[in-house]
Design a protein around this motif. Structure first.
Motif, PDB file in Angstrom:
ATOM      1  N   PHE A  67       0.833  -1.201   0.000  1.00 31.43           N
ATOM      2  CA  PHE A  67       0.000   0.000   0.000  1.00 31.43           C
ATOM      3  C   PHE A  67       0.869   1.254   0.000  1.00 31.43           C
ATOM      4  O   PHE A  67       2.022   1.220   0.429  1.00 31.43           O
ATOM      5  CB  PHE A  67      -0.897   0.013   1.246  1.00 31.43           C
ATOM      6  N   TYR A  81      -5.770  -5.083  -1.747  1.00 24.32           N
ATOM      7  CA  TYR A  81      -6.957  -5.140  -0.889  1.00 24.32           C
ATOM      8  C   TYR A  81      -6.660  -6.077   0.268  1.00 24.32           C
ATOM      9  O   TYR A  81      -6.108  -7.164   0.069  1.00 24.32           O
ATOM     10  CB  TYR A  81      -8.153  -5.657  -1.689  1.00 24.32           C
ATOM     11  N   PHE A 109     -10.520   2.044  -1.266  1.00 25.11           N
ATOM     12  CA  PHE A 109      -9.871   2.312  -2.540  1.00 25.11           C
ATOM     13  C   PHE A 109      -9.937   3.800  -2.863  1.00 25.11           C
ATOM     14  O   PHE A 109     -10.861   4.491  -2.450  1.00 25.11           O
ATOM     15  CB  PHE A 109     -10.552   1.547  -3.678  1.00 25.11           C
ATOM     16  N   GLN A 143      -5.390  -2.822  -7.590  1.00 21.66           N
ATOM     17  CA  GLN A 143      -5.086  -2.229  -6.292  1.00 21.66           C
ATOM     18  C   GLN A 143      -4.984  -3.312  -5.236  1.00 21.66           C
ATOM     19  O   GLN A 143      -5.687  -4.323  -5.312  1.00 21.66           O
ATOM     20  CB  GLN A 143      -6.171  -1.224  -5.897  1.00 21.66           C
ATOM     21  N   THR A 183     -10.104  -2.954 -10.143  1.00 18.29           N
ATOM     22  CA  THR A 183     -11.094  -1.975  -9.695  1.00 18.29           C
ATOM     23  C   THR A 183     -11.370  -0.967 -10.799  1.00 18.29           C
ATOM     24  O   THR A 183     -10.568  -0.794 -11.716  1.00 18.29           O
ATOM     25  CB  THR A 183     -10.613  -1.223  -8.435  1.00 18.29           C
ATOM     26  N   THR A 189      -6.384   6.252  -8.730  1.00 14.19           N
ATOM     27  CA  THR A 189      -5.027   6.747  -8.938  1.00 14.19           C
ATOM     28  C   THR A 189      -4.972   7.881  -9.959  1.00 14.19           C
ATOM     29  O   THR A 189      -3.955   8.528 -10.110  1.00 14.19           O
ATOM     30  CB  THR A 189      -4.100   5.602  -9.406  1.00 14.19           C
TER      31      THR A 189
END
Length: 131
Positions: free
Chosen positions: A36, A76, A91, A74, A63, A94
């Motif tokens: 992350f 999770y 989320f 992403q 996503t 980006t």
């Protein structure tokens, strides 16, 4: 093992590669947290200190932002605490930074709009594996 997925639009030719799933290194919680961005890592590390953790599930997921239609992979994570509570990561797009992002399941990709031409003509192919 994770998959390398290629998502393409039959209408406009959009093509992008995404990583989906988990690798062997993701069996350890600390390594998962490091997937992350920094500001999220700090938040999740403090979240994990408040209760005793009994289990966690981590993976990279496909996503789509509901604001700008950007597709992205992403990280999770969902954690289960000893007291029975569950928490999961959120989320953020980006591209436009919207928090209106949802997970796209493999069997629902046909209903997803292309980020460029906005048509529902996306399809997915598995191009490889990653670890």
């Amino acid at each position: 093992m994770g998959m390398i997925s290629r998502v393409s639009c039959e209408g406009c030719g959009y093509t992008e590669h995404f990583r989906i799933g988990v690798g062997m290194r993701h069996g350890v919680l600390e390594r998962c947290i490091h997937e992350f961005p920094y500001w999220k890592r700090i938040e999740y590390e403090s979240m994990l200190r408040k209760e005793t953790l009994t289990d966690f599930h981590f993976s990279f997921v496909l996503t789509q932002c509901q604001t700008c239609l950007n597709l992205m992979d992403q990280p999770y994570i969902e954690v289960l605490y000893e007291n029975g509570e569950r928490e999961h990561s959120g989320f953020c797009c980006t591209y436009c930074e919207s928090e209106s992002v949802r997970i796209i399941h493999e069997d629902r990709l046909a209903a997803v709009r292309c980020p460029y031409c906005r048509e529902r003509s996306l399809h997915q192919e598995i191009e490889g594996m990653w670890d």
